[in-house]
Enzyme design. Sequence first.
Site, mmCIF file in Angstrom:
data_model
loop_
_atom_site.group_PDB
_atom_site.id
_atom_site.type_symbol
_atom_site.label_atom_id
_atom_site.label_comp_id
_atom_site.label_asym_id
_atom_site.label_seq_id
_atom_site.Cartn_x
_atom_site.Cartn_y
_atom_site.Cartn_z
ATOM 1 N N LYS A 1 -14.058 0.680 15.044
ATOM 2 C CA LYS A 1 -12.740 0.044 15.249
ATOM 3 C C LYS A 1 -12.277 0.210 16.691
ATOM 4 O O LYS A 1 -11.721 -0.707 17.281
ATOM 5 C CB LYS A 1 -11.696 0.644 14.292
ATOM 6 C CG LYS A 1 -11.794 0.081 12.890
ATOM 7 C CD LYS A 1 -10.814 0.707 11.917
ATOM 8 C CE LYS A 1 -11.147 0.212 10.515
ATOM 9 N NZ LYS A 1 -10.545 0.983 9.438
ATOM 10 N N LYS B 1 -11.727 -3.230 18.561
ATOM 11 C CA LYS B 1 -10.337 -3.598 18.854
ATOM 12 C C LYS B 1 -9.949 -3.268 20.294
ATOM 13 O O LYS B 1 -8.781 -3.367 20.651
ATOM 14 C CB LYS B 1 -9.394 -2.922 17.857
ATOM 15 C CG LYS B 1 -9.674 -3.311 16.394
ATOM 16 C CD LYS B 1 -8.510 -3.044 15.471
ATOM 17 C CE LYS B 1 -8.873 -3.340 14.017
ATOM 18 N NZ LYS B 1 -7.727 -3.622 13.163
ATOM 19 N N LYS C 1 9.990 -16.064 -10.505
ATOM 20 C CA LYS C 1 9.201 -14.980 -11.114
ATOM 21 C C LYS C 1 8.133 -15.541 -12.065
ATOM 22 O O LYS C 1 8.443 -16.368 -12.925
ATOM 23 C CB LYS C 1 10.154 -14.063 -11.882
ATOM 24 C CG LYS C 1 9.478 -12.850 -12.441
ATOM 25 C CD LYS C 1 10.443 -12.010 -13.241
ATOM 26 C CE LYS C 1 9.684 -10.947 -14.007
ATOM 27 N NZ LYS C 1 10.507 -10.324 -15.029
ATOM 28 N N ASN D 1 0.855 -1.195 0.000
ATOM 29 C CA ASN D 1 0.000 0.000 0.000
ATOM 30 C C ASN D 1 0.890 1.243 0.000
ATOM 31 O O ASN D 1 2.121 1.138 -0.010
ATOM 32 C CB ASN D 1 -0.957 -0.019 1.195
ATOM 33 C CG ASN D 1 -0.201 -0.064 2.510
ATOM 34 O OD1 ASN D 1 0.534 0.856 2.848
ATOM 35 N ND2 ASN D 1 -0.358 -1.157 3.244
ATOM 36 N N PHE E 1 -4.824 3.577 14.674
ATOM 37 C CA PHE E 1 -5.105 4.559 13.638
ATOM 38 C C PHE E 1 -6.218 3.988 12.767
ATOM 39 O O PHE E 1 -6.401 2.768 12.726
ATOM 40 C CB PHE E 1 -3.858 4.818 12.779
ATOM 41 C CG PHE E 1 -3.019 5.963 13.276
ATOM 42 C CD1 PHE E 1 -2.380 5.881 14.503
ATOM 43 C CD2 PHE E 1 -2.863 7.118 12.518
ATOM 44 C CE1 PHE E 1 -1.613 6.937 14.973
ATOM 45 C CE2 PHE E 1 -2.095 8.177 12.971
ATOM 46 C CZ PHE E 1 -1.468 8.091 14.193
ATOM 47 N N ASP F 1 -4.219 -6.311 4.949
ATOM 48 C CA ASP F 1 -5.190 -7.215 5.577
ATOM 49 C C ASP F 1 -5.179 -8.591 4.932
ATOM 50 O O ASP F 1 -5.594 -9.569 5.547
ATOM 51 C CB ASP F 1 -6.593 -6.608 5.501
ATOM 52 C CG ASP F 1 -6.813 -5.607 6.630
ATOM 53 O OD1 ASP F 1 -6.456 -5.931 7.776
ATOM 54 O OD2 ASP F 1 -7.303 -4.498 6.361
#
Length: 400
Positions: free
Chosen positions: A333, A337, A285, A206, A319, A275
């Site tokens: 969240k 959590k 490859k 990401n 976060f 995730d």
Amino acid sequence: MSNILLGVSGSIAAYRACDVARELMRAGHTVRVVMTPAATRLISPDTFAALTGNPVVVDVFDEPEPGQIAHIRLAQDSDLLLIAPATAHTLARLALGLADDMLTTIALATRAPILIAPAMNPAMWTHPATQAHVQTLQARGVEFIDPTYGVMACGDEGWGKIADTPVIVQAVQQRLQRAQALKGVRVLITAGPTHEPIDPVRFVGNRSSGKMGYAVAEAALAHGAEVTLISGPTALTPPAGAKVVRVQTAQQMFDAVQEAFDECDVFIATAAVADYRPERALPSKRKRDAQRWTLRMVANPDILGTVALRKGSRIVVGFAAETDKALQHAQEKLQRKNLDLIAVNDVLEPGSGFEVDTNRLTLIYADGRIEPLPLMRKRACAEKLIEAVRMIVIQRWGKL
Ligand code: PMT
């Protein structure tokens, strides 16, 4: 009270350092002075020696105490290095990491907070080169006491006069207090992205640069915390003083957090953890041999959610990177959590979230309080976050 090392460089404002030294001593601090050779042309080292009662060092080879290496001893024994006044030349040398005199050598060798009160001609202060050096130093956690507006010794008018003595002394006091604010608190931080291998050359990842997490680590260090930084792959230089554990994948980050969690008091998860990961990383490859390629993904462990289950009296901060209904998703969240605090950013907002140097965070506390922060540099956001953590620390464990 603290040991303050006062660096004096060759500005006409060098005489003002006498007042600063005296006021710091009046506040109960021990002051030692290190001068650049240029400063000694404007004011004598004997003046500072008489005022402070301590020998003044100028040359790297000055060794006032036999058997002691002065620049290392002063670097290690000082609680704060204040450079007042700092010239454009000294700022440049500090930014470049030069160690060509006693002051710059100590500045490199010390892990104490550094505060700088610049003094120079307005054209020199506003010159892009000087401002670039200021930014470089700020990025390393050095803090500035901004110069004021006025008429210079040369007759020019503008920004460049050294700040007033009370302002400098107050900045020193505040910085010293902040350096103790999380003394003895062990802060574990995750930062950056994770890379989930597809084959030896490709990964699923990401856009996280690690800037937010590294800024949080810097802010925690600036508050005197012991910091362990578990970092995914980034191009950033970790802050000096942090213990750094480097990982690539979510599973490696999970293992590293599991190992370090029992030894922390505060856990802050800023990392953008993938995730999902490819179910199987190919050993060689993948060749271009078909029009379609379907990757089967499996879930990675929820690092934050897992360790928060056994948090005990620890403070756990998450976060939330959101693209819609940011507050609602972040509140979910926070509860799911089992967090004490969550910092939510809308990663679609310009100047906020991934890669950029700024962010707009909203802090949501377990008691339901919501504190929106303005768009700020990530380092400033991190300061606010660490201040919020400090308040929770005080509520939970009493005064540190
Ligand atoms: O690195 P930068 O370029 O500076 O960008 C900063 C940032 C946008 C990455 C940062 O501000 C941020 O939002 N970090 C959290 C990113 C994220 O993964 O958010 P989330 O809403 O998907 O996850 C919620 C929380 O769970 C986060 O604290 C995350 O670290 C944690 N998590 C998520 C998934 C997972 N498998 N394990 C986790 O621990």
